[in-house]
Structure formats: C-alpha cells, structure tokens
Design a protein around this motif. Structure first.
Motif: not given
Length: 268
Positions: A87-107
């Motif tokens: 039930d999230c709303l993600i509007r125009e031009g939004v950027t959502l990035n995944p994680g990295t090995e140095g930060g727990g590997i997840q967003t």
C-alpha cells in the motif's frame, strides 16, 4: 483477483514473479529477479529491477527507478536487495536503491509509505511504516527512519542519521544529527525546534501524553548539566511513561552519536 495485465509495449523479463492483479503499464520494464505483490500497479515508463520485492497494492508512477545499482562507489555487484511494503505510493521520478555489502546488504521500506515526486532513498536505509517523503527529499545511505515520520519538500538527511518515530523535518532542512522521536527539526543546518505537537494531536495522542512529552522535553534540553546526565534524571522521573521512555531509549541507543538539539535551550 484477475491475472496480471501487461501492456504490449512493456518488457517483463523471464523469471519475474507477478501476483494476481498486477498491472504493468506502457513502456515499463520489470527485471527477472523482481517480485510484484497482489494488485501492484506500474502506471507507465516505470523500471523495477534488481532483487526487488514490491508489496501488495503499491502504486508506482512514471519514470520511477526502483532497485537499480546503489549510488555507492564501493558497490561491487553483491546480491543486495530492496524490499518495499504494501500500500505504498511512489510518485514520478522517485529513486529507491538496494543495499550494499558494507551496510547489511538490504534496503527496507515499510507499509503505507508515500514518496512524492523525485524523492530518493539511498542504499542500506531502513524506513518504517506510514512515512511521508515530500517532493525532492534526499535520504542518504544507511539512514533509519521511524514510523509516521514526515519529511518536508527539498529536505536532506545525512548518511547514517536516525530519525525517531513521529518526528517531523521541515522543508529545505539539512539534518546532520539524529532527531529524537516526536521531535521537529527546522533549518539548514537543522536544529530541534520543539515537539511535533500537531502530528501527535492528529494521531490521537492524549492530552496527558502530550503534556508528559513537553515536560520531559524541557528537562532533557535544559541548560544545566550534560545531555547524558539529564537523560538519567528524566528516565527516573518518567519511568512509567512509555512515550517519554521511547525518547530515552532512542538517545541511549545512539551512544556517542550527535543529537539534533535546540538553538538556545529547550523550546516549547
């Protein structure tokens, strides 16, 4: 629930997991490792890629970029993930990035969140439920955002910052320290301007709860002693007050991290 509906101009790679009722609109692209929950809708020109999971009934608007390689020069292609709630709303031009090995590997992003146009969530962030990002909000990597946080348009949050539940960050603010639960931060660079009283009233907090929070706030950010000393005093006095103890727990969990504080003593 109906079978997935994919527009003829859309590209859905082999291996994608589409639940019932998914709509993939014109010119959208969905990668092979993506899972779209029941009733997810990609309006048009949306790209969802990487090891990304999108919860049920989330709506994503044109030109959003979801799950692409994180903006971290240390990223070496490790199999990190991005998980978005329902039930999230993600509007125009939004950027959502995944994680990295140095930060727990997840967003991770919770349920019922709204990300307005051109807002950004960096790698390895943890965003709670019922969070609102106004237009052009910039959230750097490794941040923690509590439930019911609202961030005003054009605000920026530094990497590794923590923002407590029910806090409010004003538009065009630049937050460089942790912000306590129920706090309100304004300005660039941001300072603690008081409690988010309007937000508390809208969410049904009682008059007594708000009164306790205001009294504890004045004691925590008084001029006398150090913050750590005041934390212990407030913890003893308000040990039976859950909302106040939430702030105490937040400050204690930060250890020696810098806190966003008032300009000149405690405001109301």
């Amino acid at each position: 629930m109906a079978s997935p509906k994919i527009h003829p101009t859309a590209i859905v790679e082999d291996g994608t997991n589409l639940a019932d009722g998914v709509i993939v609109g014109p010119f959208s692209i969905v990668g092979a490792d993506v899972t779209l929950g029941e009733g997810v809708e990609l309006k048009s020109h949306v790209v969802v890629t990487g090891r990304t999971t999108v919860g049920a009934r989330t709506r994503i608007f044109p030109f959003a970029s979801i799950g692409h390689q994180p903006q971290d020069l240390k990223y070496k292609g490790e199999p990190s993930t991005l998980t978005i709630g329902s039930d999230c709303l993600i509007r125009e031009g939004v950027t959502l990035n995944p994680g990295t090995e140095g930060g727990g590997i997840q967003t991770t992003i919770g349920n019922n969140c709204a990300f307005l146009a051109n807002s950004h969530v960096g790698h390895d962030c943890r965003v709670g439920n019922n969070v609102i990002f106004s237009n052009n909000v910039m959230l750097a990597g490794h941040c923690e955002i509590g439930d019911f946080v609202i961030i005003g348009g054009g605000a920026a949050v530094i990497q590794f910052a923590r923002v407590g539940a029910h806090a409010f960050i004003g538009g065009m603010s630049g937050l460089e320290q942790d912000l306590i639960p129920y706090g309100m931060a304004l300005g660039n660079r941001a300072y603690l301007s008081g409690l988010n009283i309007v937000g508390l009233q809208r969410r049904g907090f009682s008059r007594n709860e708000i009164h306790d929070l205001r009294r504890a706030y004045r004691l925590l950010f008084a001029q006398e002693g150090t913050l750590l000393e005041r934390v212990e005093d407030v913890a003893e006095e308000f040990k039976d007050h859950p909302t106040v103890m939430e702030i105490i727990a937040f400050i204690r969990a930060g250890g020696k991290r810098s806190m966003c504080t008032p300009k000149n003593g405690a405001d109301s």
